[in-house]
Write an enzyme that holds these catalytic residues in place. Structure first.
Site, PDB file in Angstrom:
ATOM      1  N   GLU A 128      36.114  -1.931  -5.673  1.00  0.00           N
ATOM      2  CA  GLU A 128      36.402  -3.059  -4.791  1.00  0.00           C
ATOM      3  C   GLU A 128      37.768  -3.586  -5.237  1.00  0.00           C
ATOM      4  O   GLU A 128      37.873  -4.511  -6.033  1.00  0.00           O
ATOM      5  CB  GLU A 128      35.343  -4.162  -4.912  1.00  0.00           C
ATOM      6  CG  GLU A 128      35.543  -5.239  -3.857  1.00  0.00           C
ATOM      7  CD  GLU A 128      35.204  -6.655  -4.307  1.00  0.00           C
ATOM      8  OE1 GLU A 128      34.993  -7.495  -3.439  1.00  0.00           O
ATOM      9  OE2 GLU A 128      35.189  -6.941  -5.529  1.00  0.00           O
TER      10      GLU A 128
ATOM     11  N   ASP B 114      33.181  -4.103  -9.239  1.00  0.00           N
ATOM     12  CA  ASP B 114      33.481  -5.412  -8.687  1.00  0.00           C
ATOM     13  C   ASP B 114      34.896  -5.850  -9.082  1.00  0.00           C
ATOM     14  O   ASP B 114      35.306  -5.654 -10.227  1.00  0.00           O
ATOM     15  CB  ASP B 114      32.451  -6.400  -9.256  1.00  0.00           C
ATOM     16  CG  ASP B 114      32.467  -7.734  -8.549  1.00  0.00           C
ATOM     17  OD1 ASP B 114      32.334  -7.745  -7.321  1.00  0.00           O
ATOM     18  OD2 ASP B 114      32.598  -8.776  -9.239  1.00  0.00           O
TER      19      ASP B 114
END
Ligand code: NOJ
Ligand code: CA
Length: 505
Positions: free
Chosen positions: A252, A200
């Site tokens: 990401e 993330d």
């Protein structure tokens, strides 16, 4: 297994399974509910592995499964080595990994290292793990809206940083203690047989040590995108590579500029194994726009690095809505593109059905962010009746569902499955080079490897592409399959084909 076209299927089993395979993103609360409490769970995923195997999926990425107060639905983690009780137990996860492994499907987890929940014990017991200031030190803004990224903590009288919700304090990655904690967390899961992580906000870990003002809210170069973050990714890559078989890091790195994004692979390809190409996500489904992103990606990725493609996720929405305004023919074109570019495609649960964003009335809104991401997180429609009892988010439109499409060979589900089978059959489609071919405005054509050509017309009027020879092996308009093309390919509006020359491998 023998494919429709008679050739033997090959399942990638090598260490580079993730280059050749197709990955599938599962939002666990919305995929399948085994105990009928309205919340999707790990046993629900295990119970539907057969469907994923039938579709031809090689790996799944699960959005966060850990204990969390769910302010940001799992992205506010309060225990990195546990499983959220709504989703099941650690034993359920072990069973999922084992069952998936038996079917040749790997499991990736979501690692959330940029911030924790404010309910994580570290926040009170190890305050030095977080970023603090005596006064609001700069102009940094929360990405979720609502103003400053600094929040006054009543208990200490100091301000802490939260790039996202105020319940998600950012960790201080300059602190070696934080790095040690995460080394332990990575090892905990990798030792359990997890194939790797989606990381993330991988580009945001390190914050400027002088906490300088951002030039603007659009150009964040001090609250994220710091050069020192690369060393963390390099260290994790070394750790992931030390496992047998090597594990993978999928980032990401939410950076639209392809040159800046490509840096997260590392110039020696020693950082992320894969990164989602957000340049493509943010392009329209338009030949010129997409061609330009792909050309830049091909040019700017470091030697050996492997692109990662997606059109949908739990933040940006579903490709059928974003790119196609619900139109199924265009959704097939999008799937054709994602699955035949050089790189690894990630499908988001439901993409294979041309599923559109759901409708979530304001009184059922659950998302903390603005605009709400609930519509792309609604439950998987397993049948006309949905397959859910009182699901946590509403499931209103079940017109595109698994049961009906699975029994209909002309469905988008079968189209997606055949597309995946074709990738398995032709090495050129999995691993061959990408070369753009001349095509008229509105169309896009490219060659993969020696003998595979993909052509797609994304505009509303027919086009003709010259210089194309071979047999149509797969087409968004399935009636065209096995047609022979001799020099001139005519494509109707929102139509795409894969053409294979006899010498294709
Ligand atoms: C990106 C995740 O995909 C998103 O869902 C989340 O809200 C933010 N990072 C914060 O963790
Ligand atoms: Ca459940």
């Amino acid at each position: 297994m023998v494919t429709r076209c008679g050739a033997r299927e090959t399942r990638p089993t090598s260490e580079s399974w993730w280059r050749e395979g197709v990955l599938y993103q599962i939002y666990p609360r919305s995929f399948a509910d085994a105990n009928d409490d309205g919340i999707g769970d790990l046993r629900g995923i295990t119970g539907n592995l057969e469907y994923l195997e039938w579709l031809g999926i090689d790996g799944i990425w699960l959005n966060p499964i850990h204990p969390s107060p769910n302010v940001d639905w799992g992205y506010d983690v309060s225990d990195y080595t546990g499983v959220h009780r709504d989703l099941g137990t650690l034993a359920d996860l072990d069973e999922l990994v084992a069952e998936a492994g038996r079917l040749g499907i790997r499991v990736l987890l979501d690692l959330v290292p940029n911030h924790t929940s404010d309910q994580h014990p570290w926040f009170r017991e190890r305050p030095a793990y977080y970023v603090w200031a005596d006064q609001v030190p700069n102009n940094w803004q929360s990405i979720f809206g609502g103003g400053s990224a600094w929040e006054l903590d009543a208990e200490t009288g100091r301000y802490y940083l939260h790039n996202f919700a105020r319940e998600q304090p950012d960790l201080d990655w300059w602190n070696p203690g934080v790095r040690d904690e995460f080394d332990r967390i990575l090892r905990f899961w990798l030792d359990r047989g997890i194939a790797g992580f989606r990381i993330d906000v991988a580009h945001a870990l390190i914050k400027d040590n002088e906490l300088r003002d951002e030039p603007s809210a659009e150009d964040r170069v001090f609250s994220m995108n710091r050069p020192e973050t690369h060393q963390i990714l390099r260290d994790w890559r070394r750790l992931a590579d030390s496992y047998d078989p090597p594990r993978i890091l999928v980032g990401e790195a939410y950076v639209l500029d392809v040159e800046r994004w490509a840096r997260y692979y590392g110039s020696g390809y020693d950082q992320l194994n894969l990164a989602f190409n957000f340049g493509l996500v943010h392009a329209d489904l338009d030949a010129a726009e997409m061609r330009a992103v792909v050309a830049a990606t091909e040019m700017l990725l470091p030697e050996g690095a492997w692109p990662g493609w997606t059109g949908s996720n739990h933040d940006v929405g579903r490709l059928t809505t974003r790119w196609c305004d619900g139109d199924e023919a265009r959704a097939r074109c999008a799937l054709l593109i994602l699955l035949t570019l050089r790189g690894t495609p990630f499908l988001y649960y439901g993409d294979e059905l041309a599923l559109a964003d759901g409708h979530v009335p304001p009184e059922r809104r659950l998302d903390v962010a603005e605009p709400s991401r609930d519509p792309c997180r609604t439950p998987m429609p397993w049948s006309r009746h949905g397959g859910w009892t009182n699901p946590w988010l509403p499931l209103e439109d079940t017109s595109r569902n698994v049961e009906e499409q699975r029994t209909d060979p002309s469905s988008t589900l079968h189209f997606t499955r055949d597309l995946i089978a074709l990738r398995r059959r032709f090495r050129d489609v999995r691993l061959g080079s990408y070369a753009e071919l001349p095509a008229p405005e509105g169309a896009w054509a490219w060659q993969r490897g020696e003998g595979v050509v993909v052509a797609v017309n994304l505009c509303a009027t027919p086009v003709e592409i010259e210089g194309i020879e071979g047999a149509v092996m797969l087409a968004t308009n399935r009636a065209r399959e096995s047609e022979l093309v001799r020099g001139r390919l005519r494509l109707g509006a929102a139509e795409g084909v894969i053409i294979v020359a006899p010498e294709a491998k």
